[in-house]
Design an enzyme around this catalytic site. Structure first.
Site, mmCIF file in Angstrom:
data_model
loop_
_atom_site.group_PDB
_atom_site.id
_atom_site.type_symbol
_atom_site.label_atom_id
_atom_site.label_comp_id
_atom_site.label_asym_id
_atom_site.label_seq_id
_atom_site.Cartn_x
_atom_site.Cartn_y
_atom_site.Cartn_z
ATOM 1 N N GLY A 84 47.648 -6.174 34.582
ATOM 2 C CA GLY A 84 47.377 -7.414 35.313
ATOM 3 C C GLY A 84 47.412 -8.654 34.429
ATOM 4 O O GLY A 84 47.900 -9.709 34.851
ATOM 5 N N LYS A 89 40.906 3.559 46.962
ATOM 6 C CA LYS A 89 41.310 2.360 46.215
ATOM 7 C C LYS A 89 40.979 1.098 47.026
ATOM 8 O O LYS A 89 41.566 0.862 48.086
ATOM 9 C CB LYS A 89 42.823 2.463 45.958
ATOM 10 C CG LYS A 89 43.448 1.235 45.391
ATOM 11 C CD LYS A 89 43.327 1.178 43.892
ATOM 12 C CE LYS A 89 43.865 -0.155 43.373
ATOM 13 N NZ LYS A 89 43.420 -0.443 42.027
HETATM 14 P P1 ADP Z 1 45.591 -2.918 33.728
HETATM 15 O O1 ADP Z 1 45.716 -4.105 34.621
HETATM 16 O O2 ADP Z 1 46.197 -3.163 32.395
HETATM 17 O O3 ADP Z 1 46.017 -1.630 34.357
HETATM 18 P P2 ADP Z 1 42.862 -1.891 33.886
HETATM 19 O O4 ADP Z 1 41.676 -2.777 34.093
HETATM 20 O O5 ADP Z 1 43.299 -1.025 35.003
HETATM 21 O O6 ADP Z 1 44.020 -2.855 33.382
HETATM 22 O O7 ADP Z 1 42.607 -0.951 32.611
HETATM 23 C C1 ADP Z 1 42.204 -1.485 31.363
HETATM 24 C C2 ADP Z 1 40.679 -1.430 31.200
HETATM 25 O O8 ADP Z 1 40.248 -0.076 31.011
HETATM 26 C C3 ADP Z 1 40.131 -2.131 30.001
HETATM 27 O O9 ADP Z 1 39.955 -3.509 30.221
HETATM 28 C C4 ADP Z 1 38.791 -1.416 29.764
HETATM 29 O O10 ADP Z 1 37.734 -2.183 30.262
HETATM 30 C C5 ADP Z 1 38.885 -0.151 30.599
HETATM 31 N N1 ADP Z 1 38.513 1.100 29.931
HETATM 32 C C6 ADP Z 1 37.867 2.125 30.546
HETATM 33 N N2 ADP Z 1 37.650 3.153 29.730
HETATM 34 C C7 ADP Z 1 38.183 2.794 28.534
HETATM 35 C C8 ADP Z 1 38.268 3.466 27.261
HETATM 36 N N3 ADP Z 1 37.795 4.681 27.088
HETATM 37 N N4 ADP Z 1 38.885 2.803 26.252
HETATM 38 C C9 ADP Z 1 39.382 1.564 26.424
HETATM 39 N N5 ADP Z 1 39.321 0.877 27.598
HETATM 40 C C10 ADP Z 1 38.730 1.482 28.643
#
Ligand code: ADP
Ligand code: MG
Length: 316
Positions: free
Chosen positions: A12, A132
């Site tokens: 995102g 979701k």
């Molecule tokens: P994107 O839009 O890139 O798919 P998401 O919010 O779906 O972003 O996924 C990224 C997020 O995953 C990070 O901002 C972090 O807060 C979260 N996250 C959850 N578990 C972990 C982990 N074990 N290590 C790193 N980040 C993590």
């Protein structure tokens, strides 16, 4: 030297920053910054580039527009809204990436977005368990009304109000994969499977769009297999995958084997709906024969692709 193919899955933050409203100018400016990073991969002469991206905020806005204008314009279902976001985001990327490459003398590289349908299985258990959250927040009364009138599943979302939930089925295959392959073989930069693709099911030999959301990292993995990519590069807003994320004993990982990744996943280190699908996609890609998958932040994209940053997921 024969070029390798990388599929880059953009999160995102590649399109919109936290706290922004989402004007076209804001999104274009983020996309431009993202494309500057992607252009370096192309200009290095080492990589063929295929791009996929998320669409959460964009499809959220389009769903809101459907609702706000429903008295004057017939509202479109989710598959149609998803297709609109592929066009919007594809447009921004095509323009920014072309302008950047052109200024560096590489304006002749063909560049296009493929409106992409992704096949899902009608009997996927996700259809029995919509999970979701999408679109706006409602009151309990509105939620009940929407459930009756539209047949939506509406649930309470972490005390913030009521929200529609839709199924998130596993991607089975990319309908346009042959065409995408032809473009890649002919040295085009392709943007495909945006927002995880438009989910479709097959009934009596016919495709039909469904109201669901496919995880973009899992769909990106299918895309990477289909184009025979050597590397799947998942770019998000954290530089590395962490164990004990957010706790005092938090530990960043610069590499993990598929076996370790599976164990950490079982131990619950990765949050569902954010990091878990990224790690799952990385495992699938390497098990399917990919050289490596990398999870890193957009700002370290180049180093991560070169193996110098991020979390590298490898066979052993
Ligand atoms: P994107 O839009 O890139 O798919 P998401 O919010 O779906 O972003 O996924 C990224 C997020 O995953 C990070 O901002 C972090 O807060 C979260 N996250 C959850 N578990 C972990 C982990 N074990 N290590 C790193 N980040 C993590
Ligand atoms: Mg995500």
């Amino acid at each position: 030297m024969e070029k390798k193919t990388v599929v880059v899955a953009l999160g995102g933050n590649a399109i919109l920053q936290r706290g922004q409203k989402g004007t076209l100018e804001e999104q274009m400016s983020s996309v431009y910054g993202t494309c500057e990073q992607l252009a370096e991969m192309v200009l290095s002469g080492k990589w063929r580039l295929v791009i996929t991206h998320g669409n959460g905020p964009q499809v959220g806005s389009i769903l809101l527009q459907q609702e706000a204008a429903k008295e004057s314009v017939p509202p479109m279902p989710m598959d149609a809204c998803g297709s609109q976001t592929q066009g919007l985001i594809g447009y921004m990327m095509q323009q920014c990436l072309h302008n950047i490459l052109d200024a560096r003398g590489k304006g002749d590289i063909p560049l296009a977005t493929v409106v992409t349908q992704v096949l899902v299985d009608k009997s996927d258990p996700a259809f029995q368990n919509p999970s979701k959250p999408v679109g706006s927040f409602y009151t309990a009364v509105e939620a009940e009304e929407l459930n009756e009138r539209m047949g939506w599943d509406v649930v309470e979302d972490a005390g913030r109000g009521w929200r529609r939930v839709v199924p998130s089925p596993d991607p089975v295959s990319i309908v346009e994969k042959e065409f995408i392959g032809i473009l890649v073989k002919n040295r085009a930069i392709v943007i495909a499977s945006g927002g995880g693709g438009i989910p479709v099911v097959r009934e009596n030999g016919q495709y039909r769009g469904v109201e669901a959301v496919i995880d973009k990292d899992l769909a990106g993995e299918r895309l990477a297999e289909d184009v025979g990519a050597q590397v799947l590069l998942i770019l998000t807003d954290v530089p590395q995958v962490k164990l004990h994320y957010g706790k005092p004993e938090e530990k960043a990982l610069s590499t993990m084997t598929v076996e370790e990744a599976k164990r950490y996943m079982e131990e619950g280190h990765f949050a569902k709906g954010s990091m878990e699908p990224k790690v799952r996609a990385a495992i699938r890609f390497v098990e399917a024969g990919g050289e490596r998958a990398v999870i890193s932040s957009l700002s370290q994209a180049g180093e991560a692709l070169d193996g110098q940053a991020g979390t590298q997921v490898v066979r052993s």
